[in-house]
Motif scaffolding. Sequence first.
Motif, PDB file in Angstrom:
ATOM      1  N   GLU A   7     -14.347  15.359 100.317  1.00  0.00           N
ATOM      2  CA  GLU A   7     -14.076  14.818  99.138  1.00  0.00           C
ATOM      3  C   GLU A   7     -15.143  15.688  98.001  1.00  0.00           C
ATOM      4  OE1 GLU A   7     -13.561  10.394  99.785  1.00  0.00           O
ATOM      5  OE2 GLU A   7     -11.792  11.086  99.372  1.00  0.00           O
ATOM      6  N   GLY A   8     -14.399  16.192  96.852  1.00  0.00           N
ATOM      7  CA  GLY A   8     -15.367  15.893  95.555  1.00  0.00           C
ATOM      8  C   GLY A   8     -16.472  17.230  95.251  1.00  0.00           C
ATOM      9  N   ALA A   9     -16.720  17.515  96.266  1.00  0.00           N
ATOM     10  CA  ALA A   9     -17.308  18.810  96.309  1.00  0.00           C
ATOM     11  C   ALA A   9     -17.659  20.249  95.849  1.00  0.00           C
ATOM     12  CB  ALA A   9     -18.246  18.893  97.822  1.00  0.00           C
ATOM     13  N   ASP A  10     -18.306  20.550  95.108  1.00  0.00           N
ATOM     14  CA  ASP A  10     -18.119  22.204  94.775  1.00  0.00           C
ATOM     15  C   ASP A  10     -18.313  23.416  96.049  1.00  0.00           C
ATOM     16  OD1 ASP A  10     -17.875  25.115  94.444  1.00  0.00           O
ATOM     17  OD2 ASP A  10     -19.188  24.987  92.878  1.00  0.00           O
ATOM     18  N   LEU A  11     -17.239  23.592  97.166  1.00  0.00           N
ATOM     19  CA  LEU A  11     -17.256  24.253  98.507  1.00  0.00           C
ATOM     20  C   LEU A  11     -17.711  25.868  98.134  1.00  0.00           C
ATOM     21  CD1 LEU A  11     -14.313  22.670  99.876  1.00  0.00           C
ATOM     22  CD2 LEU A  11     -15.973  21.905  99.710  1.00  0.00           C
ATOM     23  N   GLN A  12     -17.335  26.672  96.921  1.00  0.00           N
ATOM     24  CA  GLN A  12     -18.156  27.696  96.613  1.00  0.00           C
ATOM     25  C   GLN A  12     -19.759  27.575  97.029  1.00  0.00           C
ATOM     26  OE1 GLN A  12     -17.551  29.650  93.541  1.00  0.00           O
ATOM     27  NE2 GLN A  12     -17.225  31.850  94.412  1.00  0.00           N
ATOM     28  N   ALA A  13     -20.026  26.822  96.551  1.00  0.00           N
ATOM     29  CA  ALA A  13     -22.194  26.313  96.434  1.00  0.00           C
ATOM     30  C   ALA A  13     -22.127  25.908  97.693  1.00  0.00           C
ATOM     31  CB  ALA A  13     -22.206  24.985  95.587  1.00  0.00           C
ATOM     32  N   LEU A  14     -21.402  25.164  98.384  1.00  0.00           N
ATOM     33  CA  LEU A  14     -21.627  24.435  99.313  1.00  0.00           C
ATOM     34  C   LEU A  14     -21.785  25.612 100.874  1.00  0.00           C
ATOM     35  CD1 LEU A  14     -22.119  21.950 101.152  1.00  0.00           C
ATOM     36  CD2 LEU A  14     -19.922  21.685 101.684  1.00  0.00           C
ATOM     37  N   ALA A  15     -21.153  26.481 100.672  1.00  0.00           N
ATOM     38  CA  ALA A  15     -20.660  27.811 101.535  1.00  0.00           C
ATOM     39  C   ALA A  15     -21.603  29.094 101.323  1.00  0.00           C
ATOM     40  CB  ALA A  15     -19.306  28.541 101.250  1.00  0.00           C
ATOM     41  N   THR A  16     -22.288  28.864  99.861  1.00  0.00           N
ATOM     42  CA  THR A  16     -22.982  29.874  99.783  1.00  0.00           C
ATOM     43  C   THR A  16     -24.617  29.580 100.720  1.00  0.00           C
ATOM     44  OG1 THR A  16     -22.409  30.419  97.968  1.00  0.00           O
ATOM     45  CG2 THR A  16     -24.309  31.179  97.681  1.00  0.00           C
ATOM     46  N   ALA A  17     -24.393  28.305 100.379  1.00  0.00           N
ATOM     47  CA  ALA A  17     -26.043  26.806 101.236  1.00  0.00           C
ATOM     48  C   ALA A  17     -26.228  27.120 102.843  1.00  0.00           C
ATOM     49  CB  ALA A  17     -25.888  25.717 100.520  1.00  0.00           C
ATOM     50  N   THR A  18     -24.657  27.520 102.944  1.00  0.00           N
ATOM     51  CA  THR A  18     -24.850  28.127 104.655  1.00  0.00           C
ATOM     52  C   THR A  18     -25.809  29.053 104.912  1.00  0.00           C
ATOM     53  OG1 THR A  18     -22.908  28.929 104.658  1.00  0.00           O
ATOM     54  CG2 THR A  18     -22.796  26.095 105.262  1.00  0.00           C
ATOM     55  N   GLY A  19     -25.656  30.406 104.135  1.00  0.00           N
ATOM     56  CA  GLY A  19     -25.983  31.399 104.060  1.00  0.00           C
ATOM     57  C   GLY A  19     -25.367  32.509 105.237  1.00  0.00           C
ATOM     58  N   LEU A  20     -23.778  31.619 105.671  1.00  0.00           N
ATOM     59  CA  LEU A  20     -23.829  32.557 106.547  1.00  0.00           C
ATOM     60  C   LEU A  20     -22.523  33.356 105.743  1.00  0.00           C
ATOM     61  CD1 LEU A  20     -22.677  29.499 108.871  1.00  0.00           C
ATOM     62  CD2 LEU A  20     -24.418  31.869 109.286  1.00  0.00           C
ATOM     63  N   PRO A  21     -21.854  34.380 106.216  1.00  0.00           N
ATOM     64  CA  PRO A  21     -20.309  35.252 105.639  1.00  0.00           C
ATOM     65  C   PRO A  21     -19.242  33.771 105.028  1.00  0.00           C
ATOM     66  CG  PRO A  21     -21.034  35.761 107.925  1.00  0.00           C
ATOM     67  CD  PRO A  21     -21.678  34.756 107.523  1.00  0.00           C
TER      68      PRO A  21
END
Length: 342
Positions: free
Chosen positions: A28-42
């Motif tokens: 809910e209500g998160a910037d998922l592009q930022a979250l995905a970037t933070a994982t360091g995974l492709p």
Amino acid sequence: MALVGGAVRDGLLGIASNTSPDLDLAIEGADLQALATATGLPFTFHAAFGNATVTLPDNRTVDLIRTRRETYPVAGGNPVPEPGTLTEDLQRRDFGLNALALVLEPGGELHLLDVVGGLPDIQARVLRPLHSGSFHEDASRLVRAARLAARLDLAAHPDLLAQVPDALKMAEQTPRLWAELRLLLAEPRPGRAARMLETWGAGQLPPPASLPLLDALDAEKEQGVAVNFQTYAAALLHVAPNPADLAARLNLGEKPAALLARALSDTPYPDGSPERILRRLLRPDAYTPLTGRDVVALGVPAGQQIGAALAYLAGLRAAGQVQSAEDERAALRQYVRNLPPS
Ligand SMILES: Nc1ccn([C@@H]2O[C@H](COP(=O)(O)OP(=O)(O)OP(=O)(O)O)[C@@H](O)[C@H]2O)c(=O)n1
Ligand SMILES: [Mg+2]
């Protein structure tokens, strides 16, 4: 954040998750592009929905889903998303048993959230659409239901059966339905899934003449034969009234049509190859024509004469004058006797 979709369903059904290796996480209500970037995974980001698909080191994927409401301005088309709560996100989904969420609280504790009455569906092993307009809006859900029913031994709820005519009416204008039909060919038992559609009154979605072929391929698989997606797709094309049209609709590419042509040819292929599996089904009276090696064994001298002998046999075959390997041998013995002495 909540685990949703197939992983929750399969877990509750008591099925090992290797049938559904991909995880769906609703947030809910998160910037998922930022979250995905933070994982360091492709990852790939799907801007229209604000979702991201992250690829784990072992090649499984995790779909990060921004919780949303959906509306269908045009039935059969893609839904238009608006940000929504987790509850709204569960309510927009296809079936009760796919709309359960395992919620991970900020404190770390887990609880199961069921806003659509999905748990009784799990217990009854039944596929139930969440509202009466479900298949009108998205007819692909009918094919999804068949895939899941065949894979997981589920039954159709009467509410589902009541909507089959709606899905059939909308099939032509629902591109996602054809994408799901392609996925059906990748199921463990595609023939069984196609039979589900037939039982529900939608047997015309795959070409009806394909059902016995798909059954036969399922039976081969049951015997331990490796039958791949391309083989199922080629079988479907074989009986389609318009194969090119079907291949385009299902986005099959060139491979299944090429495989079908090879299967229908006289070219020899090894036992257990897709070509041989299909040939046995599509041309049960087909035999393996003689090869260069057979021709040499029958006394044709090595060199240019082999090509000439094989061409002679191909000519007989094309003219329908030989019907078995034995016929070919007999014809070749005659041919060798008539060769000018070298
Ligand atoms: N037309 C669709 C497609 C998907 N979903 C929802 O999105 C989830 C994930 O979709 P998908 O991964 O395609 O299917 P799974 O149910 O996870 O099944 P599996 O991956 O095992 O095939 C589904 O459970 C369902 O809740 C939906 O409501 N309507
Ligand atoms: Mg999934």
